[in-house]
Design a protein around this motif. Structure first.
Motif, mmCIF file in Angstrom:
data_model
loop_
_atom_site.group_PDB
_atom_site.id
_atom_site.type_symbol
_atom_site.label_atom_id
_atom_site.label_comp_id
_atom_site.label_asym_id
_atom_site.label_seq_id
_atom_site.Cartn_x
_atom_site.Cartn_y
_atom_site.Cartn_z
ATOM 1 N N LEU A 169 -44.697 54.828 -34.197
ATOM 2 C CA LEU A 169 -44.406 55.862 -35.193
ATOM 3 C C LEU A 169 -45.644 56.700 -35.475
ATOM 4 O O LEU A 169 -45.600 57.933 -35.502
ATOM 5 C CB LEU A 169 -43.920 55.222 -36.500
ATOM 6 C CG LEU A 169 -42.438 54.931 -36.680
ATOM 7 C CD1 LEU A 169 -42.199 54.195 -37.990
ATOM 8 C CD2 LEU A 169 -41.614 56.215 -36.651
ATOM 9 N N ASN A 170 -46.760 56.017 -35.677
ATOM 10 C CA ASN A 170 -47.996 56.717 -36.026
ATOM 11 C C ASN A 170 -48.466 57.629 -34.893
ATOM 12 O O ASN A 170 -48.838 58.787 -35.119
ATOM 13 C CB ASN A 170 -49.088 55.695 -36.353
ATOM 14 C CG ASN A 170 -50.318 56.331 -36.938
ATOM 15 O OD1 ASN A 170 -50.314 56.832 -38.066
ATOM 16 N ND2 ASN A 170 -51.393 56.337 -36.186
ATOM 17 N N SER A 171 -48.434 57.115 -33.667
ATOM 18 C CA SER A 171 -48.895 57.923 -32.538
ATOM 19 C C SER A 171 -47.950 59.088 -32.256
ATOM 20 O O SER A 171 -48.396 60.199 -31.929
ATOM 21 C CB SER A 171 -49.047 57.051 -31.286
ATOM 22 O OG SER A 171 -47.790 56.526 -30.883
ATOM 23 N N GLN A 172 -46.646 58.875 -32.412
ATOM 24 C CA GLN A 172 -45.679 59.934 -32.142
ATOM 25 C C GLN A 172 -45.727 61.031 -33.199
ATOM 26 O O GLN A 172 -45.596 62.219 -32.884
ATOM 27 C CB GLN A 172 -44.268 59.346 -32.078
ATOM 28 C CG GLN A 172 -44.004 58.484 -30.861
ATOM 29 C CD GLN A 172 -44.064 59.276 -29.571
ATOM 30 O OE1 GLN A 172 -43.436 60.322 -29.445
ATOM 31 N NE2 GLN A 172 -44.835 58.786 -28.618
ATOM 32 N N PHE A 173 -45.919 60.645 -34.451
ATOM 33 C CA PHE A 173 -46.029 61.663 -35.498
ATOM 34 C C PHE A 173 -47.304 62.485 -35.308
ATOM 35 O O PHE A 173 -47.342 63.670 -35.651
ATOM 36 C CB PHE A 173 -46.031 61.014 -36.884
ATOM 37 C CG PHE A 173 -44.672 60.920 -37.508
ATOM 38 C CD1 PHE A 173 -43.996 62.059 -37.924
ATOM 39 C CD2 PHE A 173 -44.054 59.686 -37.672
ATOM 40 C CE1 PHE A 173 -42.733 61.977 -38.491
ATOM 41 C CE2 PHE A 173 -42.794 59.591 -38.239
ATOM 42 C CZ PHE A 173 -42.122 60.739 -38.653
ATOM 43 N N ARG A 174 -48.349 61.864 -34.747
ATOM 44 C CA ARG A 174 -49.576 62.601 -34.473
ATOM 45 C C ARG A 174 -49.403 63.522 -33.260
ATOM 46 O O ARG A 174 -49.775 64.691 -33.307
ATOM 47 C CB ARG A 174 -50.722 61.613 -34.224
ATOM 48 C CG ARG A 174 -52.079 62.289 -33.998
ATOM 49 C CD ARG A 174 -53.185 61.285 -33.764
ATOM 50 N NE ARG A 174 -52.950 60.493 -32.553
ATOM 51 C CZ ARG A 174 -52.660 59.193 -32.552
ATOM 52 N NH1 ARG A 174 -52.557 58.531 -33.697
ATOM 53 N NH2 ARG A 174 -52.458 58.534 -31.414
#
Length: 255
Positions: free
Chosen positions: A146-151
């Motif tokens: 989630l964190n990497s994709q939102f970034r």
């Protein structure tokens, strides 16, 4: 069938040579992991020794409330570890706790009600640990993705919001991919079980002298329950966490 497994203190001491091999490789290749390996080994020995005495007491007492308290302790600890694995600045412990607690107790409830599992400490606590730990790993994968994709997809999300999409629609593709990533290792493991890997539950029962046919039935049950808990846990964690990437005005937060 008699068990041939006989682990003595001396054999444990000799098996420490395997740890030394890992430390030697780390030192030779300059990986910087020797200290971590030693600390991990010491922690494992201490933690397992302590839990052995606790489990011995809980199993002997055979109290329902004590069994539930022990399972809650396992779930809380797994939730805290899953929470720490979330790299986002905006996160809440309750998301991890609800995901692991619900996925664990739903799976555990089905097993107990179906008669596959007896509500006794020696079974409930062991299975709770297996379920919660796998849910913890899956949720950790979900958080990191989630964190990497939102970034990486920040611009796409902003464009969707600008076009009038709500936060759920703007994050839908990221959410689905994160849940898929969380579930994939368990699915892959289920595909190769018995062909590539001989899992711990089955191996442990065979070591203990149980007929392999009966051991396999238990392992099939474990495979089913892990597929359930990782999917439920990942869905709950994903849907309760993606909202923290947006503020009250439905704007994407800055990380």
């Amino acid at each position: 069938m008699n068990s041939q497994l006989n682990v003595t203190n001396l054999s444990l001491l000799f098996s420490f040579l395997l740890v030394m091999i890992a430390m030697g490789i780390s030192t030779k290749e300059k990986l910087g992991l020797s200290k971590d390996i030693l600390i991990a080994t010491l922690r494992a020995v201490i933690q397992l020794s302590l839990i052995a005495y606790v489990l011995k007491y809980v199993i002997q007492v055979d109290n329902t409330w004590l069994t539930l308290l022990m399972s809650l302790f396992i779930i809380t600890n797994a939730s805290w570890n899953a929470h720490k694995r979330n790299p986002s600045q905006h996160k809440a412990f309750k998301s991890s706790f609800l995901a692991i607690a619900i996925s664990t107790y739903v799976t555990l409830g089905v097993l107990v009600l179906s008669g596959s599992l007896a509500f006794i400490p020696s079974q409930v606590i062991m299975i709770t640990g297996m379920i919660a730990s796998n849910s913890m790993v899956a949720i950790g994968l979900c958080y990191r993705n989630l964190n990497s994709q939102f970034r990486d997809q920040r611009q796409q999300v902003l464009e969707k919001l600008a076009l009038g999409a709500d936060v759920k629609l703007a994050a839908q593709s990221i959410l689905r991919e994160s849940i898929r990533v969380a579930m994939q290792p368990t699915v892959d493991s289920a595909k190769t079980v018995g062909l590539v890997s001989l899992p711990g539950m089955m191996s442990g029962l065979i070591f203990a002298g149980i007929d392999p046919i009966h051991a396999i039935k238990y392992q099939i049950m474990v495979t089913f329950m892990l597929l359930s808990t990782t999917s439920v846990g990942a869905v709950i964690a994903g849907y309760s966490s993606y909202k923290y990437y947006f503020n009250e005005s439905q704007q994407l937060r800055d990380e």
